[in-house]
Motif scaffolding. Structure first.
Motif, short mmCIF file in Angstrom:
data_model
loop_
_atom_site.label_atom_id
_atom_site.label_comp_id
_atom_site.label_asym_id
_atom_site.label_seq_id
_atom_site.Cartn_x
_atom_site.Cartn_y
_atom_site.Cartn_z
N GLY A 72 0.89 -1.37 -0.03
CA GLY A 72 -0.01 -0.14 -0.08
C GLY A 72 0.76 1.19 0.00
N LEU A 73 1.95 1.35 0.87
CA LEU A 73 2.78 2.51 0.83
C LEU A 73 3.57 2.62 -0.57
CD1 LEU A 73 3.99 4.64 2.55
CD2 LEU A 73 5.76 3.23 3.10
N ILE A 74 4.00 1.82 -1.19
CA ILE A 74 4.49 1.89 -2.78
C ILE A 74 3.63 2.24 -3.43
CG2 ILE A 74 5.65 0.48 -4.21
CD1 ILE A 74 7.01 -0.98 -2.12
N LYS A 75 2.40 1.59 -3.49
CA LYS A 75 1.37 2.20 -4.42
C LYS A 75 0.90 3.69 -4.28
CE LYS A 75 -1.13 -1.88 -5.99
NZ LYS A 75 -2.30 -2.55 -6.16
N ALA A 76 0.86 4.12 -2.90
CA ALA A 76 0.39 5.32 -2.42
C ALA A 76 1.62 6.46 -3.02
CB ALA A 76 0.34 5.70 -0.90
N ILE A 77 2.75 6.02 -2.85
CA ILE A 77 3.92 7.00 -3.25
C ILE A 77 4.02 7.07 -4.86
CG2 ILE A 77 6.50 6.90 -3.39
CD1 ILE A 77 6.62 6.00 -0.73
N PHE A 78 3.69 6.11 -5.77
CA PHE A 78 3.75 6.08 -6.96
C PHE A 78 2.59 6.40 -7.64
CE2 PHE A 78 7.73 3.54 -5.96
CZ PHE A 78 8.44 4.57 -6.40
N LYS A 79 1.46 6.69 -6.92
CA LYS A 79 0.10 7.01 -7.52
C LYS A 79 0.04 8.33 -8.05
CE LYS A 79 -3.38 8.31 -4.61
NZ LYS A 79 -4.13 9.35 -5.09
N GLU A 80 -0.58 8.61 -9.21
CA GLU A 80 -0.49 10.04 -9.36
C GLU A 80 -1.42 10.86 -8.80
OE1 GLU A 80 -2.87 12.19 -13.50
OE2 GLU A 80 -2.13 9.98 -13.48
N ARG A 81 -0.78 11.99 -8.40
CA ARG A 81 -1.19 12.99 -7.39
C ARG A 81 -2.55 13.43 -7.93
NH1 ARG A 81 1.58 10.95 -4.14
NH2 ARG A 81 3.70 11.34 -3.80
N ASN A 82 -3.42 13.95 -6.83
CA ASN A 82 -4.51 14.57 -6.95
C ASN A 82 -5.69 13.67 -7.82
OD1 ASN A 82 -3.76 16.85 -5.46
ND2 ASN A 82 -3.19 17.77 -7.30
N THR A 83 -5.63 12.33 -7.67
CA THR A 83 -6.56 11.52 -8.06
C THR A 83 -6.96 10.69 -6.99
OG1 THR A 83 -4.93 9.72 -8.29
CG2 THR A 83 -5.38 11.18 -10.35
N ARG A 84 -8.46 10.32 -7.04
CA ARG A 84 -8.94 9.70 -5.88
C ARG A 84 -8.52 7.90 -6.18
NH1 ARG A 84 -13.63 12.56 -3.76
NH2 ARG A 84 -14.23 10.41 -3.07
N ALA A 85 -8.75 7.57 -5.10
CA ALA A 85 -8.43 6.16 -4.88
C ALA A 85 -9.78 5.37 -5.16
CB ALA A 85 -8.01 5.60 -3.54
N ILE A 86 -9.89 4.42 -6.16
CA ILE A 86 -11.26 3.82 -6.59
C ILE A 86 -11.26 2.59 -6.35
CG2 ILE A 86 -12.63 3.26 -8.66
CD1 ILE A 86 -11.49 6.12 -9.78
N TRP A 87 -12.18 2.07 -5.67
CA TRP A 87 -12.42 0.42 -5.13
C TRP A 87 -12.79 -0.35 -6.38
CZ3 TRP A 87 -10.93 -3.10 -1.78
CH2 TRP A 87 -11.78 -4.23 -1.85
N THR A 88 -12.23 -1.06 -6.82
CA THR A 88 -12.65 -2.10 -7.83
C THR A 88 -12.84 -3.35 -7.17
OG1 THR A 88 -11.16 -1.19 -9.36
CG2 THR A 88 -11.87 -3.02 -10.02
N SER A 89 -14.29 -3.95 -7.45
CA SER A 89 -14.68 -4.88 -6.72
C SER A 89 -14.11 -6.21 -7.63
CB SER A 89 -16.37 -4.82 -6.68
OG SER A 89 -16.44 -6.17 -6.23
N PRO A 90 -13.62 -7.59 -7.00
CA PRO A 90 -13.30 -8.57 -7.70
C PRO A 90 -14.32 -9.19 -8.30
CG PRO A 90 -13.25 -9.01 -5.46
CD PRO A 90 -13.48 -7.50 -5.49
N ASP A 91 -14.05 -9.79 -9.41
CA ASP A 91 -15.01 -10.65 -10.30
C ASP A 91 -15.25 -11.83 -9.56
OD1 ASP A 91 -16.83 -11.68 -12.07
OD2 ASP A 91 -15.08 -12.60 -13.39
N ARG A 92 -16.28 -12.02 -9.11
CA ARG A 92 -16.69 -13.03 -8.21
C ARG A 92 -17.66 -14.23 -9.12
NH1 ARG A 92 -17.66 -8.92 -4.79
NH2 ARG A 92 -16.08 -8.92 -2.88
N GLY A 93 -17.76 -14.09 -10.33
CA GLY A 93 -18.39 -14.75 -11.37
C GLY A 93 -19.74 -14.59 -11.44
N ILE A 94 -20.53 -13.56 -10.72
CA ILE A 94 -21.85 -12.98 -11.01
C ILE A 94 -22.09 -12.15 -11.72
CG2 ILE A 94 -23.67 -12.38 -9.66
CD1 ILE A 94 -22.23 -13.27 -7.05
N ARG A 95 -22.90 -12.40 -12.84
CA ARG A 95 -23.18 -11.60 -14.02
C ARG A 95 -24.44 -10.86 -13.70
NH1 ARG A 95 -18.42 -10.25 -16.25
NH2 ARG A 95 -17.14 -12.25 -16.35
#
Length: 136
Positions: free
Chosen positions: A113-136
């Motif tokens: 998480g720290l590595i991703k936060a450091i290299f994340k593009e500035r002033n962008t929101r973190a977006i939760w991407t739900s994993p695919d559970r095979g439900i469509r």
């Protein structure tokens, strides 16, 4: 932490200093644990200097004392909860694995998480991407 680090030294942020210290200590501990595991693994394959050699991951006296304290706390909680839930004492052996697994997940989550936060593009929101559970 990265977003609000500029405000860290301000007096009106003093109530957050404890949280900052706890966070930085947690991050330091996580990376220290990764370094210990890495040095222990490298010690199996390479001759490391004495200062860097981690001979074993088995805890010494301090670790044994910490583990015994943890087991004592679990025993007290089992005694308290046994009034409400019968046969809960069967789980006592497995309780010791919970902190171990929790600490390992905490170490990996903090490091990634720290590595991703450091290299994340500035002033962008973190977006939760739900994993695919095979439900469509």
């Amino acid at each position: 932490m990265l977003r609000y680090s500029a405000r860290l030294g301000l007096w009106h942020s003093r109530r957050m200093w404890g949280i900052y210290v706890e966070y930085l200590t947690s991050v330091f501990w996580s990376y220290t644990m990764i370094m210990i595991l890495l040095l222990w693994t490298l010690g199996w394959f390479f001759d490391l200097p004495k200062e860097l050699l981690i001979p074993t991951l088995i805890p010494s006296w301090g670790g044994v004392l910490l583990g015994a304290t943890c087991l004592l706390q679990f025993a007290v909680s089992l005694i308290i909860d046994s009034r409400y839930e019968k046969d809960i004492t069967k789980t006592y052996y497995w309780m010791i694995w919970y902190p171990l697994i929790y600490w390992l997940i905490n170490v990996l989550t903090t490091a990634v998480g720290l590595i991703k936060a450091i290299f994340k593009e500035r002033n962008t929101r973190a977006i939760w991407t739900s994993p695919d559970r095979g439900i469509r």
